[in-house]
Design a protein around this motif. Structure first.
Motif, PDB file in Angstrom:
ATOM      1  N   HIS A 251       5.539 -37.094 -15.046  1.00 43.78           N
ATOM      2  CA  HIS A 251       6.105 -36.009 -14.905  1.00 43.78           C
ATOM      3  C   HIS A 251       6.027 -35.845 -16.805  1.00 43.78           C
ATOM      4  N   VAL A 252       4.919 -33.638 -16.765  1.00 47.56           N
ATOM      5  CA  VAL A 252       4.762 -33.111 -18.473  1.00 47.56           C
ATOM      6  C   VAL A 252       6.671 -32.509 -18.091  1.00 47.56           C
ATOM      7  N   LEU A 253       6.527 -31.474 -17.958  1.00 48.62           N
ATOM      8  CA  LEU A 253       7.172 -30.299 -17.973  1.00 48.62           C
ATOM      9  C   LEU A 253       7.900 -30.012 -16.472  1.00 48.62           C
ATOM     10  N   ASP A 254       9.427 -29.978 -16.389  1.00 47.94           N
ATOM     11  CA  ASP A 254      10.221 -29.595 -15.037  1.00 47.94           C
ATOM     12  C   ASP A 254      10.961 -28.419 -15.504  1.00 47.94           C
ATOM     13  N   PHE A 255      10.816 -28.068 -14.278  1.00 50.00           N
ATOM     14  CA  PHE A 255      12.146 -26.122 -14.897  1.00 50.00           C
ATOM     15  C   PHE A 255      12.513 -26.022 -12.690  1.00 50.00           C
ATOM     16  N   GLN A 256      14.202 -26.003 -13.290  1.00 50.67           N
ATOM     17  CA  GLN A 256      14.639 -26.284 -11.687  1.00 50.67           C
ATOM     18  C   GLN A 256      15.762 -25.035 -12.542  1.00 50.67           C
ATOM     19  N   ARG A 257      16.231 -24.021 -11.186  1.00 52.69           N
ATOM     20  CA  ARG A 257      17.194 -23.159 -10.934  1.00 52.69           C
ATOM     21  C   ARG A 257      18.187 -24.434 -10.334  1.00 52.69           C
ATOM     22  N   LEU A 258      19.136 -24.675 -10.762  1.00 50.28           N
ATOM     23  CA  LEU A 258      20.156 -25.469  -9.769  1.00 50.28           C
ATOM     24  C   LEU A 258      21.840 -24.034  -9.030  1.00 50.28           C
TER      25      LEU A 258
ATOM     26  N   ILE B 188      24.060 -19.950 -16.349  1.00 47.86           N
ATOM     27  CA  ILE B 188      22.943 -18.391 -16.702  1.00 47.86           C
ATOM     28  C   ILE B 188      24.058 -16.947 -17.116  1.00 47.86           C
ATOM     29  N   HIS B 189      25.309 -17.709 -16.424  1.00 50.22           N
ATOM     30  CA  HIS B 189      26.600 -17.131 -17.438  1.00 50.22           C
ATOM     31  C   HIS B 189      27.112 -16.822 -18.178  1.00 50.22           C
ATOM     32  N   SER B 190      27.041 -17.578 -19.252  1.00 48.32           N
ATOM     33  CA  SER B 190      27.952 -17.659 -19.971  1.00 48.32           C
ATOM     34  C   SER B 190      25.809 -18.306 -21.315  1.00 48.32           C
ATOM     35  N   ASP B 191      26.893 -18.709 -22.116  1.00 47.72           N
ATOM     36  CA  ASP B 191      25.946 -19.485 -23.137  1.00 47.72           C
ATOM     37  C   ASP B 191      26.113 -20.427 -23.395  1.00 47.72           C
TER      38      ASP B 191
ATOM     39  N   SER C 162      33.434 -26.140 -28.244  1.00 48.21           N
ATOM     40  CA  SER C 162      33.153 -24.445 -27.998  1.00 48.21           C
ATOM     41  C   SER C 162      32.631 -24.075 -26.876  1.00 48.21           C
ATOM     42  N   GLU C 163      33.022 -22.584 -26.768  1.00 46.69           N
ATOM     43  CA  GLU C 163      32.036 -21.963 -25.473  1.00 46.69           C
ATOM     44  C   GLU C 163      30.283 -22.081 -24.918  1.00 46.69           C
ATOM     45  N   LYS C 164      30.343 -22.375 -26.454  1.00 53.64           N
ATOM     46  CA  LYS C 164      28.891 -22.482 -26.209  1.00 53.64           C
ATOM     47  C   LYS C 164      28.316 -24.113 -25.842  1.00 53.64           C
ATOM     48  N   ASP C 165      29.492 -24.771 -25.603  1.00 51.74           N
ATOM     49  CA  ASP C 165      29.488 -26.714 -25.614  1.00 51.74           C
ATOM     50  C   ASP C 165      29.250 -27.141 -23.936  1.00 51.74           C
ATOM     51  N   MET C 166      28.681 -27.412 -23.485  1.00 54.60           N
ATOM     52  CA  MET C 166      28.566 -28.100 -21.847  1.00 54.60           C
ATOM     53  C   MET C 166      28.085 -29.615 -22.081  1.00 54.60           C
ATOM     54  N   VAL C 167      28.665 -30.272 -21.473  1.00 57.45           N
ATOM     55  CA  VAL C 167      28.669 -32.079 -20.614  1.00 57.45           C
ATOM     56  C   VAL C 167      28.774 -31.731 -19.476  1.00 57.45           C
ATOM     57  N   TYR C 168      27.046 -32.126 -18.803  1.00 55.55           N
ATOM     58  CA  TYR C 168      26.559 -32.204 -17.601  1.00 55.55           C
ATOM     59  C   TYR C 168      25.817 -33.165 -17.428  1.00 55.55           C
ATOM     60  N   SER C 169      26.280 -33.877 -16.171  1.00 56.39           N
ATOM     61  CA  SER C 169      25.389 -34.924 -15.259  1.00 56.39           C
ATOM     62  C   SER C 169      25.535 -34.466 -13.539  1.00 56.39           C
ATOM     63  N   SER C 170      24.249 -35.145 -12.975  1.00 57.53           N
ATOM     64  CA  SER C 170      24.120 -35.101 -11.920  1.00 57.53           C
ATOM     65  C   SER C 170      23.097 -36.079 -11.689  1.00 57.53           C
ATOM     66  N   ALA C 171      22.567 -35.916 -10.011  1.00 57.65           N
ATOM     67  CA  ALA C 171      21.879 -36.705  -8.976  1.00 57.65           C
ATOM     68  C   ALA C 171      21.654 -35.469  -8.149  1.00 57.65           C
TER      69      ALA C 171
ATOM     70  N   GLU D 232      28.251 -21.259 -10.000  1.00 56.44           N
ATOM     71  CA  GLU D 232      27.344 -21.048 -11.336  1.00 56.44           C
ATOM     72  C   GLU D 232      26.471 -21.288 -10.295  1.00 56.44           C
ATOM     73  N   SER D 233      25.422 -21.055 -12.357  1.00 57.18           N
ATOM     74  CA  SER D 233      24.000 -21.631 -11.462  1.00 57.18           C
ATOM     75  C   SER D 233      23.410 -21.214 -12.977  1.00 57.18           C
ATOM     76  N   PHE D 234      23.095 -22.645 -12.575  1.00 57.48           N
ATOM     77  CA  PHE D 234      21.793 -23.162 -14.335  1.00 57.48           C
ATOM     78  C   PHE D 234      20.173 -22.780 -14.071  1.00 57.48           C
ATOM     79  N   ASN D 235      19.707 -22.983 -15.557  1.00 59.40           N
ATOM     80  CA  ASN D 235      18.824 -23.738 -15.600  1.00 59.40           C
ATOM     81  C   ASN D 235      18.532 -24.444 -15.863  1.00 59.40           C
ATOM     82  N   MET D 236      17.609 -26.041 -15.619  1.00 58.14           N
ATOM     83  CA  MET D 236      17.146 -27.018 -16.109  1.00 58.14           C
ATOM     84  C   MET D 236      15.501 -26.648 -17.036  1.00 58.14           C
ATOM     85  N   TYR D 237      15.330 -27.432 -17.407  1.00 53.75           N
ATOM     86  CA  TYR D 237      13.951 -27.634 -18.218  1.00 53.75           C
ATOM     87  C   TYR D 237      14.349 -28.991 -19.094  1.00 53.75           C
TER      88      TYR D 237
END
Length: 173
Positions: free
Chosen positions: A144-151, A40-43, A83-92, A156-161
């Motif tokens: 599950h059909v659709l999920d939203f999370q704020r991490l 949420i703090h970058s693209d 680029s600044e718009k690329d991110m690699v994300y993994s979590s548990a 840092e803060s992220f939105n996960m859809y």
């Protein structure tokens, strides 16, 4: 690679715990889908595979309370952001869930162990996550059909859809 192995061990542990507790299929919730994570703090944006497995273990008046293990794995964990718009994300994550009885809505909150990489950051740290989702209730399982999370992970803060493969396959036919 160790974080990936640790996530799969946590998933196996969760499955064994469900089996040992005598869990019945009617209380399971399952989701397999695609997640999109944005900083949420970058693209920066990442795509990932997502697996959610949970069990409702307590029914209080009007609510079903449970636990959930969620594993999110980058589609290509070996790739590097270009680029600044690329991110690699993994979590548990390990979550406490609550759902109004006989409802398509559920809520969750818990702890998340994540690794994310952008051009500016390469972090592996723990944080918290909160979210809500829509599920389809079947006699044997809740899908599950659709999920939203704020991490919130460190500073840092992220939105996960997350969209379920059930929805994607239904749209295809």
């Amino acid at each position: 690679m160790n974080s990936v192995n640790g996530r799969w061990r946590a998933l196996l542990f969760g499955a064994l715990l469900l089996q040992a507790s005598g869990a019945q299929a009617a209380n399971l919730d399952i989701g397999l889908g695609l997640s999109f994570v944005d900083d949420i703090h970058s693209d920066a944006l990442a795509g990932a595979w997502d697996l959610q497995v949970g069990y409702e273990f307590e029914h209080v008046p009007g609510w079903a309370i449970g636990g959930q293990l969620q594993v999110t794995q980058a589609m290509n964990p070996q790739s590097q952001p270009s680029s600044e718009k690329d991110m690699v994300y993994s979590s548990a994550g390990l979550y406490l869930t609550a759902s109004p009885n006989k409802s398509w809505l559920y809520f969750k909150g818990g702890i998340v162990d994540s690794r994310y990489e952008t051009i500016a950051h390469d972090q592996h740290t723990a944080g918290v996550g909160m979210g809500a989702g829509i599920v389809l209730d079947y006699p044997q399982v809740r899908l599950h059909v659709l999920d939203f999370q704020r991490l919130m992970i460190g500073s840092e803060s992220f939105n996960m859809y997350t969209i379920s493969l059930t929805v994607l396959s239904s749209a295809y036919y």
